[in-house]
Structures are given as C-alpha cells and as structure tokens.
Design a protein around this motif. Structure first.
Motif, PDB file in Angstrom:
ATOM      1  N   ALA A 187     -34.504  12.759   2.939  1.00 47.69           N
ATOM      2  CA  ALA A 187     -33.060  12.851   3.156  1.00 47.69           C
ATOM      3  C   ALA A 187     -32.753  13.016   4.641  1.00 47.69           C
ATOM      4  N   GLU A 188     -33.548  13.825   5.328  1.00 51.28           N
ATOM      5  CA  GLU A 188     -33.347  14.022   6.764  1.00 51.28           C
ATOM      6  C   GLU A 188     -33.629  12.739   7.532  1.00 51.28           C
ATOM      7  N   LYS A 189     -34.691  12.029   7.148  1.00 50.59           N
ATOM      8  CA  LYS A 189     -35.023  10.769   7.806  1.00 50.59           C
ATOM      9  C   LYS A 189     -33.905   9.753   7.623  1.00 50.59           C
ATOM     10  N   LEU A 190     -33.380   9.630   6.409  1.00 50.32           N
ATOM     11  CA  LEU A 190     -32.307   8.674   6.149  1.00 50.32           C
ATOM     12  C   LEU A 190     -31.032   9.060   6.887  1.00 50.32           C
ATOM     13  N   SER A 202     -30.667  11.123   9.726  1.00 49.70           N
ATOM     14  CA  SER A 202     -30.753  11.088  11.185  1.00 49.70           C
ATOM     15  C   SER A 202     -31.302   9.775  11.714  1.00 49.70           C
ATOM     16  N   GLY A 203     -32.216   9.153  10.980  1.00 46.00           N
ATOM     17  CA  GLY A 203     -32.854   7.932  11.451  1.00 46.00           C
ATOM     18  C   GLY A 203     -32.131   6.652  11.064  1.00 46.00           C
ATOM     19  N   ASN A 204     -31.553   6.635   9.865  1.00 51.27           N
ATOM     20  CA  ASN A 204     -30.895   5.420   9.373  1.00 51.27           C
ATOM     21  C   ASN A 204     -29.381   5.504   9.371  1.00 51.27           C
ATOM     22  N   GLY A 205     -28.840   6.683   9.582  1.00 54.85           N
ATOM     23  CA  GLY A 205     -27.387   6.832   9.593  1.00 54.85           C
ATOM     24  C   GLY A 205     -26.764   6.855   8.213  1.00 54.85           C
ATOM     25  N   ILE A 206     -27.554   7.216   7.190  1.00 48.59           N
ATOM     26  CA  ILE A 206     -27.052   7.304   5.817  1.00 48.59           C
ATOM     27  C   ILE A 206     -26.901   8.780   5.471  1.00 48.59           C
ATOM     28  N   ILE A 233     -43.893  11.210   7.324  1.00 51.92           N
ATOM     29  CA  ILE A 233     -42.475  11.115   7.672  1.00 51.92           C
ATOM     30  C   ILE A 233     -42.073  12.143   8.731  1.00 51.92           C
ATOM     31  N   GLN A 234     -42.826  13.252   8.812  1.00 52.92           N
ATOM     32  CA  GLN A 234     -42.514  14.279   9.802  1.00 52.92           C
ATOM     33  C   GLN A 234     -43.358  14.152  11.066  1.00 52.92           C
ATOM     34  N   LEU A 242     -36.239   6.187  -3.752  1.00 54.57           N
ATOM     35  CA  LEU A 242     -34.932   5.616  -4.068  1.00 54.57           C
ATOM     36  C   LEU A 242     -33.884   6.626  -3.652  1.00 54.57           C
ATOM     37  N   ALA A 243     -32.827   6.161  -2.988  1.00 54.99           N
ATOM     38  CA  ALA A 243     -31.754   7.059  -2.553  1.00 54.99           C
ATOM     39  C   ALA A 243     -30.409   6.461  -2.930  1.00 54.99           C
ATOM     40  N   GLY A 244     -29.503   7.314  -3.367  1.00 53.53           N
ATOM     41  CA  GLY A 244     -28.170   6.844  -3.741  1.00 53.53           C
ATOM     42  C   GLY A 244     -27.389   7.919  -4.473  1.00 53.53           C
ATOM     43  N   HIS A 245     -26.419   7.490  -5.263  1.00 56.87           N
ATOM     44  CA  HIS A 245     -25.531   8.411  -5.975  1.00 56.87           C
ATOM     45  C   HIS A 245     -26.346   9.408  -6.795  1.00 56.87           C
TER      46      HIS A 245
END
Length: 392
Positions: free
Chosen positions: A81-84, A86-90, A287-288, A254-257
């Motif tokens: 969640a942190e990667k998405l 801060s890194g992807n803007g999601i 990832i870290q 998988l990330a989403g609703h």
C-alpha cells in the motif's frame, strides 16, 4: 478399458499456456541432444537478489512456516500500500491490497468475484494469452479490440467505444505490454479515463507487472493514478516476478476497492489460502529494500532489447513496432511466412529456433521473441530467423 470420467464443459474448453508448452518442448529437445536456440522465455534470466533470499532464510530460521492470513501478511500488505501510494501515486490502504500466488492468481481472483456469466470483457489485442482463458473460466465473453502493427499497436478508442454494450463490465489494460513491449503514454491513459467516465458500468483492470522494465526515456503511469476520481472502478495487478527476478516465488498482488478485495480474499481462503508465509518475507525485503538490483536488471534488458530490435529491423520483410518496455519483441512476419503456428513449428523443426506464435496473443501474423537471454543467444536466434525467412 474403462472410460475416463467426463470432464466439465469449462475443463474441455480450457487451453493450456502455449508459452509454457513451447518452453517445455524446447527443453525436451535440448535434453535429447538437439541444438536449440530458445527466444521463448517469459521470465528473467537473473537470480533473485541475495538480500531477498537472505530475508527468506531468516524467516525460516525464525519459524515463519505456519498458516497466515488468507489476504496476506499484514506487514507486506502495508508495504505494498505504501509503495502504491508513494511510488505510483495511487491512494490506497492495506485493506485494499490482496497478496496472491503470482500476478496470475490476482487476475483470476478478480475475474471470479467481478464477472457474471455473459458479462463482457473488453480486451485489446495483442494480449497476454491467459486473459481470455481466465475470463472464460468466469463465464464471461471476451470482446477483442484489434490493434495493428502498422499503427504501432495503438489502442483505437473509437473501436473500444463502439464495442461497449450494456453487458460490458471490464476493460483490460497492460502497460508495459506483453507481447508487444508497448508502453502507454500519459495522454493515451487520460483519453481512456475520459471514455470510462462516459460508461459508469465499466471497470478497469491495469496489469502493471513490467512497470520497472522500461527503455531509457520511458515513464510508467499507473491508470489508477491518472484517474483518481475512478478509484472505485480501477484495479491494479502487479507482483515481484519480473522486476526482482522472483518468478518461481509466486508472489503477486491485487489492489482496488476494499469490498472487492475482501471478496477476492474470501475466494482465496477457499482455494489456496495464504501465499507461502516465509516467501512473503522475501517480498517484504524486496519492496522495502534498495532498487539498485532492479535498475541493473532493467539496464541489461535495455541493451539486449536494443540488440534484438536492431536485428529484427535489419531483416527484410519484417514490420516491427519498437518495444519500449518488458523484454519482448512482437515482429509481424511477411505474408509469405504463412500463419504463426505453422511458422513456429517449422522454426523449431528446421532451424532449432523456439519462438512463440502470435496466434496465442491474438495476432496470427506475428511471433513473440524474448530478450531475457544472453546476447549470444539473441544473435544466434536472429541468424536462424533470417535464414529461415530467406528459405520461405
């Protein structure tokens, strides 16, 4: 002799992965003594970085060998969640992340919890070959949106809009793309978002497994970051296989609703349960940890991708959309070469060259070649391909 049990209709209609089958066939021929040059690889040719392996060893020493939460290790979900974010803007929370057995299971789970029989999946072609099979297993119908090599495989949004019906449920995006190596630009993704806004029933799955494997000058854009107002309708699939050379680890997400993720986690709890507990600690370290290893691998692919591109461009009769990401090229063969299945069969039998027929990806004029092999193997493969086409 007794008759075997009758298979279900979905099992009868299921096609095995052609890329895996060709790779296995090439290895079998090599073991039998044939001189085989394989450009069919769909995985990195690097070892998993040592610090990831060591983190996994430490997890074993620490006794992290028991069942875990079906949705994934809480620390890993938080790190993703942190990667998405801060890194992807999601903008995403840990509760909106599911850890899966590879990116493939992430897609499979999503299709199973979103799609009903006769729902439509809008699929740009060429496509990764497992998408239509997984859609069929969910009972959905696939509507192909063809793209052409002569037009750079650019997605025709007018064709997408024309294909949308009341049954259309899910639009699939894949950038950087397999098999074409195409990277979608920000403006193109913004145009897709405008189309999706006009059709409230339409959801989007963005497969971003090759996000770190980009040619110099290219930039990856996550669709969910491009259209934050569509966050509840966007689902991001990714994993550790390609960027960190962890294909055999089977680690995706998988990330989403949150409600969809909860349903997908419930499905996973009744199928595979949690992803390997100690392997998830390796993913957490990846990832870290530092990204120097990822960058080094990407730079190596860039050099090899350029070698493959230049070699293909020098072959008379081939049309090539220059790949700008992933580690594939998808050249269109001259018409005299015939269909891709027959051509690839001849290539293996006559030239000892293993490449993947484009028919598996929705384009029978093309073949897929991988640069996830040595430079010597690429040169050898190009030489064999040139000779084979000269004899066609």
């Amino acid at each position: 002799m007794p008759r075997p049990p009758e298979l279900s209709a979905r099992a009868v209609g299921l096609k095995p992965s052609l890329t895996l089958a060709i790779g296995a066939q090439a290895k079998a021929l090599q073991q039998a003594g044939r001189d085989i040059c394989s450009l069919s690889a769909g995985e990195p040719d690097f070892d998993t970085p040592d610090f990831i392996v060591e983190a996994t060893r430490q997890a074993l020493r620490d006794g992290i060998t028991r069942y875990g939460p079906a949705a994934g290790d809480p620390e890993l979900r938080a790190a993703v969640a942190e990667k998405l974010s801060s890194g992807n803007g999601i903008a995403i929370t840990p509760e909106q992340v599911l850890i899966t057995n590879g990116g493939k299971q992430a897609i499979y789970n999503l299709f199973q919890v979103l799609l009903n029989p006769d729902d439509e999946v809008l699929l740009p072609a060429p496509y990764w070959l497992s998408y239509p099979e997984m859609a069929a297993l969910a009972g959905a119908k696939v509507k192909l949106i063809p793209t052409q090599a002569e037009e750079g495989f650019r997605l025709d949004l007018a064709a997408v809009e024309a294909a949308i019906s009341p049954r259309s449920r899910l639009l699939l995006l894949n950038s950087p793309g397999n098999p074409t190596g195409r990277v979608m630009k920000r403006q193109e993704l913004e145009d897709v978002a405008e189309l999706v806004r006009r059709h409230p029933q339409l959801l989007v799955m963005s497969d971003e497994i090759y996000e770190f494997l980009l040619a110099e000058g290219e930039q990856h854009h996550s669709f969910a970051a491009i259209a934050p107002d569509l966050a509840d309708r966007c689902f991001t699939v990714n994993g550790f296989a390609k960027g960190w050379a962890m294909t055999g680890w089977r680690l995706g997400y998988l990330a989403g609703h949150q409600d969809v993720i909860k349903a997908a986690a419930a499905l996973q709890s009744q199928s595979t349960s949690n992803v390997c507990s100690f392997a998830q600690r390796g993913a957490l370290a990846a990832i870290q940890g530092p990204r120097a290893c990822v960058s080094a691998m990407a730079e190596s692919y860039n050099r090899r991708r350029q070698l493959l591109t230049e070699g293909l461009q020098a072959i008379e009769g081939i049309t090539l959309v220059e790949p700008r990401g992933a580690f594939y090229a998808f050249p269109q063969l001259p018409e005299s070469a015939g269909g891709s299945m027959d051509f690839c069969s001849r290539a293996l039998e006559q030239a000892g060259l293993a490449v993947v027929p484009g028919l598996a990806f929705g384009n029978d004029r093309c073949i897929r070649l991988s640069c996830a092999v040595s430079r010597e193997t690429i040169r050898d493969g190009l030489s064999r391909l040139t000779q084979l086409l000269d004899e066609t």
